[in-house]
Scaffold this motif. Structure first.
Motif, PDB file in Angstrom:
ATOM      1  N   LEU A  38      28.070  53.430  25.291  1.00  0.00           N
ATOM      2  CA  LEU A  38      28.375  52.159  24.640  1.00  0.00           C
ATOM      3  C   LEU A  38      27.143  51.255  24.618  1.00  0.00           C
ATOM      4  O   LEU A  38      26.847  50.613  23.606  1.00  0.00           O
ATOM      5  CB  LEU A  38      29.535  51.457  25.358  1.00  0.00           C
ATOM      6  N   ALA A  39      26.417  51.206  25.733  1.00  0.00           N
ATOM      7  CA  ALA A  39      25.200  50.391  25.787  1.00  0.00           C
ATOM      8  C   ALA A  39      24.184  50.873  24.753  1.00  0.00           C
ATOM      9  O   ALA A  39      23.532  50.065  24.065  1.00  0.00           O
ATOM     10  CB  ALA A  39      24.600  50.445  27.186  1.00  0.00           C
ATOM     11  N   LYS A  40      24.051  52.187  24.627  1.00  0.00           N
ATOM     12  CA  LYS A  40      23.115  52.759  23.652  1.00  0.00           C
ATOM     13  C   LYS A  40      23.535  52.408  22.226  1.00  0.00           C
ATOM     14  O   LYS A  40      22.705  52.008  21.393  1.00  0.00           O
ATOM     15  CB  LYS A  40      23.057  54.274  23.835  1.00  0.00           C
ATOM     16  N   ASP A  41      24.842  52.532  21.937  1.00  0.00           N
ATOM     17  CA  ASP A  41      25.348  52.197  20.597  1.00  0.00           C
ATOM     18  C   ASP A  41      25.100  50.726  20.271  1.00  0.00           C
ATOM     19  O   ASP A  41      24.722  50.377  19.145  1.00  0.00           O
ATOM     20  CB  ASP A  41      26.844  52.500  20.506  1.00  0.00           C
ATOM     21  N   LEU A  42      25.332  49.854  21.250  1.00  0.00           N
ATOM     22  CA  LEU A  42      25.109  48.419  21.043  1.00  0.00           C
ATOM     23  C   LEU A  42      23.646  48.129  20.726  1.00  0.00           C
ATOM     24  O   LEU A  42      23.323  47.405  19.775  1.00  0.00           O
ATOM     25  CB  LEU A  42      25.529  47.637  22.294  1.00  0.00           C
ATOM     26  N   LEU A  43      22.754  48.723  21.521  1.00  0.00           N
ATOM     27  CA  LEU A  43      21.331  48.405  21.395  1.00  0.00           C
ATOM     28  C   LEU A  43      20.662  49.118  20.230  1.00  0.00           C
ATOM     29  O   LEU A  43      19.580  48.710  19.794  1.00  0.00           O
ATOM     30  CB  LEU A  43      20.616  48.723  22.707  1.00  0.00           C
ATOM     31  N   LEU A  44      21.267  50.157  19.716  1.00  0.00           N
ATOM     32  CA  LEU A  44      20.744  50.769  18.493  1.00  0.00           C
ATOM     33  C   LEU A  44      21.052  49.900  17.276  1.00  0.00           C
ATOM     34  O   LEU A  44      20.325  49.929  16.281  1.00  0.00           O
ATOM     35  CB  LEU A  44      21.342  52.162  18.293  1.00  0.00           C
ATOM     36  N   ARG A  45      22.125  49.106  17.377  1.00  0.00           N
ATOM     37  CA  ARG A  45      22.538  48.271  16.248  1.00  0.00           C
ATOM     38  C   ARG A  45      21.995  46.842  16.337  1.00  0.00           C
ATOM     39  O   ARG A  45      21.629  46.250  15.323  1.00  0.00           O
ATOM     40  CB  ARG A  45      24.068  48.218  16.170  1.00  0.00           C
ATOM     41  N   TYR A  46      21.968  46.276  17.564  1.00  0.00           N
ATOM     42  CA  TYR A  46      21.654  44.850  17.698  1.00  0.00           C
ATOM     43  C   TYR A  46      20.654  44.598  18.830  1.00  0.00           C
ATOM     44  O   TYR A  46      20.771  45.207  19.903  1.00  0.00           O
ATOM     45  CB  TYR A  46      22.928  44.047  18.000  1.00  0.00           C
ATOM     46  N   PRO A  47      19.708  43.690  18.614  1.00  0.00           N
ATOM     47  CA  PRO A  47      18.868  43.233  19.731  1.00  0.00           C
ATOM     48  C   PRO A  47      19.685  42.284  20.606  1.00  0.00           C
ATOM     49  O   PRO A  47      20.310  41.344  20.103  1.00  0.00           O
ATOM     50  CB  PRO A  47      17.722  42.498  19.034  1.00  0.00           C
TER      51      PRO A  47
ATOM     52  N   ARG B 237      27.559  40.387  28.958  1.00  0.00           N
ATOM     53  CA  ARG B 237      28.908  39.896  28.655  1.00  0.00           C
ATOM     54  C   ARG B 237      29.794  40.980  28.053  1.00  0.00           C
ATOM     55  O   ARG B 237      31.015  40.940  28.209  1.00  0.00           O
ATOM     56  CB  ARG B 237      28.847  38.694  27.703  1.00  0.00           C
ATOM     57  N   PHE B 238      29.187  41.956  27.359  1.00  0.00           N
ATOM     58  CA  PHE B 238      29.991  43.030  26.775  1.00  0.00           C
ATOM     59  C   PHE B 238      30.525  43.989  27.845  1.00  0.00           C
ATOM     60  O   PHE B 238      31.408  44.800  27.571  1.00  0.00           O
ATOM     61  CB  PHE B 238      29.170  43.812  25.742  1.00  0.00           C
ATOM     62  N   PHE B 239      30.011  43.879  29.069  1.00  0.00           N
ATOM     63  CA  PHE B 239      30.455  44.731  30.180  1.00  0.00           C
ATOM     64  C   PHE B 239      30.951  43.875  31.343  1.00  0.00           C
ATOM     65  O   PHE B 239      30.858  44.263  32.505  1.00  0.00           O
ATOM     66  CB  PHE B 239      29.300  45.630  30.637  1.00  0.00           C
TER      67      PHE B 239
ATOM     68  N   LYS C 246      31.769  38.115  18.842  1.00  0.00           N
ATOM     69  CA  LYS C 246      33.109  38.625  18.563  1.00  0.00           C
ATOM     70  C   LYS C 246      33.063  39.725  17.501  1.00  0.00           C
ATOM     71  O   LYS C 246      33.770  40.735  17.609  1.00  0.00           O
ATOM     72  CB  LYS C 246      34.010  37.478  18.101  1.00  0.00           C
ATOM     73  N   SER C 247      32.226  39.536  16.480  1.00  0.00           N
ATOM     74  CA  SER C 247      32.125  40.547  15.420  1.00  0.00           C
ATOM     75  C   SER C 247      31.559  41.856  15.966  1.00  0.00           C
ATOM     76  O   SER C 247      31.983  42.945  15.559  1.00  0.00           O
ATOM     77  CB  SER C 247      31.254  40.030  14.273  1.00  0.00           C
ATOM     78  N   ILE C 248      30.610  41.774  16.911  1.00  0.00           N
ATOM     79  CA  ILE C 248      30.049  42.983  17.528  1.00  0.00           C
ATOM     80  C   ILE C 248      31.127  43.708  18.328  1.00  0.00           C
ATOM     81  O   ILE C 248      31.282  44.932  18.238  1.00  0.00           O
ATOM     82  CB  ILE C 248      28.857  42.627  18.442  1.00  0.00           C
ATOM     83  N   ALA C 249      31.884  42.950  19.130  1.00  0.00           N
ATOM     84  CA  ALA C 249      32.933  43.552  19.959  1.00  0.00           C
ATOM     85  C   ALA C 249      33.977  44.247  19.095  1.00  0.00           C
ATOM     86  O   ALA C 249      34.449  45.347  19.427  1.00  0.00           O
ATOM     87  CB  ALA C 249      33.581  42.481  20.832  1.00  0.00           C
ATOM     88  N   GLU C 250      34.335  43.619  17.983  1.00  0.00           N
ATOM     89  CA  GLU C 250      35.333  44.221  17.097  1.00  0.00           C
ATOM     90  C   GLU C 250      34.769  45.442  16.381  1.00  0.00           C
ATOM     91  O   GLU C 250      35.463  46.448  16.202  1.00  0.00           O
ATOM     92  CB  GLU C 250      35.805  43.176  16.085  1.00  0.00           C
TER      93      GLU C 250
ATOM     94  N   SER D  25      35.734  45.522  27.188  1.00  0.00           N
ATOM     95  CA  SER D  25      35.339  45.022  28.513  1.00  0.00           C
ATOM     96  C   SER D  25      34.563  43.709  28.442  1.00  0.00           C
ATOM     97  O   SER D  25      34.007  43.266  29.436  1.00  0.00           O
ATOM     98  CB  SER D  25      34.470  46.072  29.216  1.00  0.00           C
ATOM     99  N   TRP D  26      34.558  43.044  27.290  1.00  0.00           N
ATOM    100  CA  TRP D  26      33.703  41.875  27.120  1.00  0.00           C
ATOM    101  C   TRP D  26      34.420  40.580  27.490  1.00  0.00           C
ATOM    102  O   TRP D  26      35.643  40.516  27.577  1.00  0.00           O
ATOM    103  CB  TRP D  26      33.201  41.795  25.676  1.00  0.00           C
ATOM    104  N   GLU D  27      33.635  39.540  27.720  1.00  0.00           N
ATOM    105  CA  GLU D  27      34.147  38.186  27.848  1.00  0.00           C
ATOM    106  C   GLU D  27      33.365  37.302  26.888  1.00  0.00           C
ATOM    107  O   GLU D  27      32.205  37.586  26.566  1.00  0.00           O
ATOM    108  CB  GLU D  27      34.019  37.656  29.278  1.00  0.00           C
ATOM    109  N   SER D  28      33.988  36.223  26.434  1.00  0.00           N
ATOM    110  CA  SER D  28      33.333  35.364  25.452  1.00  0.00           C
ATOM    111  C   SER D  28      32.297  34.472  26.119  1.00  0.00           C
ATOM    112  O   SER D  28      32.362  34.194  27.326  1.00  0.00           O
ATOM    113  CB  SER D  28      34.360  34.497  24.726  1.00  0.00           C
ATOM    114  N   ILE D  29      31.370  33.998  25.324  1.00  0.00           N
ATOM    115  CA  ILE D  29      30.360  33.074  25.830  1.00  0.00           C
ATOM    116  C   ILE D  29      31.002  31.784  26.314  1.00  0.00           C
ATOM    117  O   ILE D  29      30.490  31.127  27.225  1.00  0.00           O
ATOM    118  CB  ILE D  29      29.293  32.789  24.749  1.00  0.00           C
ATOM    119  N   ARG D  30      32.141  31.425  25.737  1.00  0.00           N
ATOM    120  CA  ARG D  30      32.829  30.207  26.179  1.00  0.00           C
ATOM    121  C   ARG D  30      33.239  30.325  27.643  1.00  0.00           C
ATOM    122  O   ARG D  30      33.083  29.383  28.427  1.00  0.00           O
ATOM    123  CB  ARG D  30      34.059  29.952  25.305  1.00  0.00           C
ATOM    124  N   ARG D  31      33.753  31.482  28.003  1.00  0.00           N
ATOM    125  CA  ARG D  31      34.177  31.680  29.390  1.00  0.00           C
ATOM    126  C   ARG D  31      32.976  31.651  30.332  1.00  0.00           C
ATOM    127  O   ARG D  31      33.037  31.057  31.414  1.00  0.00           O
ATOM    128  CB  ARG D  31      34.913  33.005  29.513  1.00  0.00           C
TER     129      ARG D  31
END
Length: 427
Positions: A7-16, A24-26, A139-143, A149-155
């Protein structure tokens, strides 16, 4: 573990992503870690796994994928890429926060502390406005990747800024009844201080007559009565530095009726108080100075208690000085005290209040009446009855609109000269 690394690899291949935003995503994984520590650990773990695969001679990930990961993750993947290729890499800014989150948090903490320096309080709670661009991006990345396993920046902001304020200002967090709310606006990079009302519960005593509960302004624009309960309660503004006061009382007596005994329960709602860290005794002493109206403050309560005080079932004990131009006898007194024992009273809205209250039938109970004949025309009665009973009409009958009444029972005209509430009985 493999799922986490994938999951970390998939996230970082798509977004910096910076350490904090990746973490926060974990957020559900790891105990006692900040999101920044969590994100850095995940990047380190991913770099170690890729290095292990490369040492085994694996062609996955490719050099192009490693470059992409290094650009989007930074250290330590950028160091690994340089070690493998000998090339420096330019790290991209975080897609979610543009690498501004740490500086932003420090700015918001400083702003919040400055605001709190202007008030004297004991507790607070954090809030963050929803719908910021940062929140929508994460939120768009998480969806997109199905991250659960993420929490929002607000929290995270509420937690991190709240902990800093607790440490700096020595204040406690109160989620149920805070003194203030610190509202963060991420889009504007601003903090607003919301001063929540102060609710003071107590009892008031009216030792004189012709005192209204609220300030009563007549049609001529002038005060109808010289003194009111509200005016005495407004003195609390002097010590809490609020802007306005609202009275919530458990019913009300007529302006010409004294409120004696243990007083009538009330709650004083103070709007936007800047000082809440003070003793109840200080407030109570201030409100006890008036010779006609005294307010005894018992404690600080919650907003929900306003509804309770208005809805609570109660009885009252009245003292009545009554006069009859037809004359009174001992037999009249006996007849009244005998008739009004656990008696149901049917009352139409009294004529004297019809202009401001709708016509309706009320059924209330009189539990007991004691009486004594003072002379040929005067008698004194003590009545225990349901709250909400119109006692003056219980005596005079209101031209038949109250049945039975003292007047109808003895067949004589009888009126109230003076009326006092002797006790307010909470059931």
């Amino acid at each position: 573990m493999k799922e986490l690394i994938k999951l970390a690899k998939d996230l970082l291949l798509r977004y910096p992503l910076c350490d904090k935003c990746l973490g926060r995503f974990f957020a559900q994984y790891g105990i006692g870690l900040s999101n920044e520590e969590r994100g850095r650990a995940i990047k380190t773990l991913l770099a170690m796994e890729i290095h292990r695969e490369l040492l085994k001679g694996s062609t996955s990930p490719s050099i192009d994928e490693l470059k992409k990961l290094a650009e989007n993750a930074g250290y330590p993947l950028s160091t690994l890429y340089k070690s493998v290729t000998g090339e420096e890499i330019s790290v991209r800014k975080c897609y979610v926060c543009s690498n501004e989150l740490m500086v932003l948090i420090l700015h918001l903490i400083s702003k919040a502390v400055d605001l709190l320096n202007n008030v004297n309080i004991r507790s607070f709670v954090m809030a963050v406005k929803s719908g910021s661009s940062i929140e929508l991006r994460e939120k768009s990345i998480a969806e997109e990747l199905g991250v659960e396993s993420w929490e929002s920046i607000r929290r995270e902001l509420k937690r991190e800024i709240g902990k800093a304020i607790q440490r700096i200002k020595d204040l406690r967090v109160d989620f149920k009844n805070p003194d203030v709310v610190l509202l963060i606006d991420l889009e504007e990079k601003d903090v607003k201080l919301m001063l929540l009302p102060l609710y003071l519960k107590g009892r008031y005593f009216k030792l004189g007559r012709f005192v209204s509960q609220m300030i009563w302004i007549g049609r001529d624009g002038k005060k109808k009565y010289k003194l009111s309960i509200e005016e005495v309660c407004r003195n609390v503004l002097k010590v809490v530095n609020g802007v306005d006061v609202k009275i919530h009382a458990a019913g009300r007596e007529d302006v010409d009726v004294r409120m004696l005994g243990d007083g009538r329960p009330l709650i004083i709602e103070v709007k936007e108080p800047r000082i809440k860290n003070l003793s109840v005794t200080t407030i109570s002493d201030l409100l006890a100075n008036n010779p006609i109206v005294k307010v005894n403050i018992e404690g600080i309560v919650r907003p929900s208690d306003v509804t309770k005080i208005k809805e609570e079932v109660h009885q009252k004990v009245y003292g009545i000085l009554a006069y009859s131009s037809d004359g009174l006898t001992t037999e009249d007194i006996v007849k009244i005290t005998t008739t009004f024992k656990n008696a149901d009273i049917r009352q139409l809205t009294p004529r004297r209040v019809l202009r401001r209250r709708k016509e309706m039938l009320r059924v209330k109970k009189v539990y007991e009446v004691d009486g004594v004949l003072l002379d040929k025309y005067l008698a004194y009665f003590i009545v225990r009855c349901d709250g909400g009973l119109y006692v003056k009409e219980l005596v005079n009958g209101d031209e038949g609109r109250t049945q039975p009444s003292f007047s109808s029972v003895i067949g004589k005209k009888i009126d109230v000269l003076f009326l006092d509430v002797l006790e307010y009985l909470e059931l």
